[in-house]
Design a protein around this motif. Structure first.
Motif, PDB file in Angstrom:
ATOM      1  N   SER A 134       0.834  -1.209   0.276  1.00 14.51           N
ATOM      2  CA  SER A 134       0.046   0.149  -0.003  1.00 14.51           C
ATOM      3  C   SER A 134       0.829   1.258   0.074  1.00 14.51           C
ATOM      4  CB  SER A 134      -0.788  -0.081   1.271  1.00 14.51           C
ATOM      5  OG  SER A 134      -1.757  -0.931   1.156  1.00 14.51           O
TER       6      SER A 134
ATOM      7  N   GLN B 265      -7.323   0.759   0.126  1.00 14.70           N
ATOM      8  CA  GLN B 265      -7.641  -0.651   0.766  1.00 14.70           C
ATOM      9  C   GLN B 265      -8.919  -0.831   1.479  1.00 14.70           C
ATOM     10  OE1 GLN B 265      -4.158  -2.140   2.783  1.00 14.70           O
ATOM     11  NE2 GLN B 265      -4.966  -4.138   2.987  1.00 14.70           N
TER      12      GLN B 265
ATOM     13  N   ASP C 287      -5.909  -1.618  -4.593  1.00 12.55           N
ATOM     14  CA  ASP C 287      -5.513  -2.061  -3.613  1.00 12.55           C
ATOM     15  C   ASP C 287      -6.540  -3.036  -2.938  1.00 12.55           C
ATOM     16  OD1 ASP C 287      -3.791  -2.598  -1.279  1.00 12.55           O
ATOM     17  OD2 ASP C 287      -3.366  -0.624  -0.756  1.00 12.55           O
ATOM     18  N   GLU C 288      -5.906  -4.478  -3.284  1.00 11.54           N
ATOM     19  CA  GLU C 288      -6.721  -5.708  -2.878  1.00 11.54           C
ATOM     20  C   GLU C 288      -8.180  -5.389  -2.958  1.00 11.54           C
ATOM     21  OE1 GLU C 288      -5.879  -7.057   0.990  1.00 11.54           O
ATOM     22  OE2 GLU C 288      -3.938  -6.472   0.931  1.00 11.54           O
TER      23      GLU C 288
HETATM   24 MG   LIG Z   1      -2.018  -2.885   2.097  1.00 11.28          MG
END
Ligand SMILES: [Mg+2]
Ligand SMILES: Nc1ncnc2c1ncn2[C@@H]1O[C@H](COP(=O)(O)OP(=O)(O)OP(=O)(O)O)[C@@H](O)[C@H]1O
Lengths: 333, 265
Positions: free
Chosen positions: A126, A170, A247-248
């Motif tokens: 991140s 995220q 992010d994810e």
């Molecule tokens: Mg992360």
């Protein structure tokens, strides 16, 4: 750990001994330290030995030289033929206080490909994304986006550059004071002159794509984590950006939705093109969508290249990570 | 020695940071950048009117009642009950209305801003704004300052009216030792339009500081929800101190050398 654990590995010293020795005699320590110091090729065979494999997990010595720590980091980059890099990291260092997160990161994200950054939790993925959009500045090194140095931009250039990006954070980062519709419409209202009708059309289409067509009016705090993720996903794509950072996107989603989301990413990429960067922990997703993979660990790239090359990699760390095994260079630490 | 100096040094550092931050926000308002987000400023103005006018007027009303009652009984004690209006006029306009306004601004608007911006900061919403190519300081802080300048003078005048009305109620209707006309004559003799202007300047100075301090602590919140709580508390302390400093300085500057009272020469 009790004494008896060491009986099998007769010449393995006690873990505290290793640390003591490592502190005052750097030259001797590597010989005493059986498991991690060996050349990479020997590790798979020694890891079958019960005692030494336990040592490698439980008492990895804290003080390490760079050579040991980065022994798996070949930094090999299998280049993608005929494609330029959209984003480049050049020897980037970043520390938060004493916590050195990025430690000489060299990475190129190819244009027009779906790239995935994989790596253990807490290695700075991140943080890496935040450097790309100028939310964090490196202590040392440089980041180039389409050949322009991000850390050296003045404010106005930076804001212009950021419009190329669509970012999914995220935790979704939806605006808590707006409902879902307004959240997704926000970038359109701020950056385009489109009328409300046109905006409504785009927003509703995007929301339907991620399965939130019915949730228009809901506030972010009324949504589940996965729904927030999907809404953030819709918002990141609403301006058809050149570079997309996710992010994810798949964490917190059920397996079917994850699979559908992967399909969606591929579809949208085929339509719009551009450099997509996806961070994920899900190897199945990586197999499905990744065209380029970079494996990040301890603030550096272990290996990067086209997905097929990485899945066929000989590197023990990459192999362990991509197959999700507990045995190997990576432990709980 | 170093240990003793550490705390004051930290305060000075924080003060410097706040000053720098305020400079930036003020620059964005006066430089006109904020007008790119005029719609957002209007929205904030609407929120201010709807959420704060009533509660500010309410508090000032109560203060006005008190000034009226104290004034009426005090002047009765000195044998000059017709002069109840003097006490009420000064008490209302010069001192307590600005303070009450400042307190309510700090408690309602200031902490509200810290909590809102702080939670936006810790949930990455401010980063998300930045990434969309929007200057978050302009969008979040400068618009709030502009909104408060557009709205608060009117809110303040409204609250002054409610304070005056309350004093009138207390002196004339409740205690009833002066006639309505007698009270009004004295009440208006002991103040004039410049007094209202000075009083409003006091209040607007307070409001400006409160909004800026709130923006600073919210925008720079760190350390999760706990951090937002701490920031809220810190901003409240600083705002209350600032309200009193401004109140005191204002009285010194505007009425300290010239009480503007039609008594004697
Ligand atoms: Mg992360
Ligand atoms: N703002 C910050 N201040 C201090 N430390 C930070 C900050 N952001 C990240 N870190 C530290 O940087 C390291 C990497 O964090 P990061 O969030 O990038 O991990 P990650 O690779 O994304 O992990 P995950 O897969 O769990 O999301 C962590 O050790 C974290 O403590």
């Amino acid at each position: 750990m009790s004494e008896s654990d060491f009986e099998k590995g007769a010449d393995a010293p006690r873990d505290d001994d290793v640390e003591l020795l490592a502190q005052d005699a750097d030259t001797e320590a590597p010989e005493l330290e059986a498991p991690p110091a060996g050349p990479p090729a020997t590790v798979p065979s020694t890891s079958t030995d019960v005692a030494s494999s336990r040592i490698s997990v439980v008492s990895e010595p804290v003080a390490r030289t760079d050579d040991e720590e980065f022994q798996w980091h070949t930094g090999t980059k299998h280049s993608v033929e005929g494609v330029e890099d959209a984003i480049e990291f050049l020897d980037v260092h970043k520390a938060f206080g004493r916590n050195r997160v990025l430690r000489g990161l060299n990475l190129g994200i190819p244009e027009n490909r779906i790239s995935m950054i994989l790596g253990p939790s807490g290695t700075g993925k991140s943080v890496c994304i935040k450097h790309m959009v100028g939310l964090l500045y490196p202590d040392q090194g440089d980041i180039l986006v389409h050949g322009e140095s991000v850390p050296n931009m003045v404010d106005d250039e930076l804001f212009d550059m950021r419009r190329k990006f669509g970012v999914l954070f995220q935790d979704g980062a939806l605006f808590g004071s707006m409902n879902l519709y307004d959240n997704v419409a926000f970038p359109l209202r701020q950056h385009t002159d489109r009328g409300e009708e046109e905006i409504a059309e785009i927003v509703n289409a995007r929301l339907r794509e991620v399965g939130l067509g019915e949730a228009n009016e809901m506030m972010p705090n009324e949504l589940s984590g996965g729904m927030r993720k999907r809404a953030g996903f819709a918002r990141a794509l609403v301006l058809d950006p050149d570079i997309v950072l996710f992010d994810e996107p798949d964490s917190g989603l059920d397996p079917v939705r994850t699979a559908l989301l992967c399909e969606l990413i591929k579809e949208i990429h085929e339509e719009n093109g551009g450099a997509y960067v996806v961070i994920t922990h899900d190897i199945a997703s990586a197999r499905r969508v990744a065209e380029f993979i970079a494996v990040l660990w301890r603030g550096r790239i272990v290996e990067s290249g086209p997905a097929a090359d990485l899945f066929a990699s000989e590197n023990p760390f990459v192999r362990q990570f991509l197959s999700g095994e507990s045995q190997g260079p990576l432990g709980m630490e | 020695m170093n240990g003793l100096l550490a705390a004051p040094r930290a305060w000075i550092e924080t003060f410097g940071e706040i000053a720098g931050f305020c400079g930036q926000v003020l620059g964005q308002v006066f430089g006109g950048r904020v007008f790119r987000f005029f719609g957002e400023a209007l929205r904030q103005a609407g929120i201010l009117i709807l959420s704060s006018t009533l509660v500010i007027c309410g508090l000032v009303f109560i203060i006005g009642l008190q000034c009226g009652i104290e004034g009426a009984y005090f002047t009765r004690g000195t044998g000059t009950p017709t002069y109840a209006g003097v006490f009420a006029a000064w008490c209302d306009l010069r001192e307590l209305v600005p303070y009450a306004f400042g307190y309510m601004m700090a408690a309602k608007v200031g902490t509200g801003i810290v909590a809102e911006l702080g939670s936006m900061r810790i949930s990455d919403e401010i980063d998300a704004l930045e990434v969309m190519g929007i200057n978050s300081m302009t969008f979040l802080c400068a618009t709030r300052l502009l909104a408060s300048w557009m709205v608060l003078p009117f809110v303040y005048i409204a609250s002054v009216r409610s304070g005056f009305f309350a004093s009138y109620l207390a002196v004339v209707v409740q205690i009833h030792e002066v006639s309505a006309g007698g009270y009004s004559l004295i009440f208006w003799m002991f103040q004039n339009p410049p007094d209202l202007l000075f009083s409003a300047i006091k209040a607007m100075a307070m409001a400006t500081v409160i909004v800026l301090v709130g923006c600073y602590y919210g925008y720079n919140a760190r350390g999760g929800p706990v951090g937002v709580g701490t920031a809220t508390a810190k901003s409240m302390v600083l705002n209350i101190v600032a309200v009193h400093l401004i109140g005191m300085l204002g009285t010194q500057i505007f009425w300290g050398a010239n009480p503007r009272a039609p008594i004697g020469g």
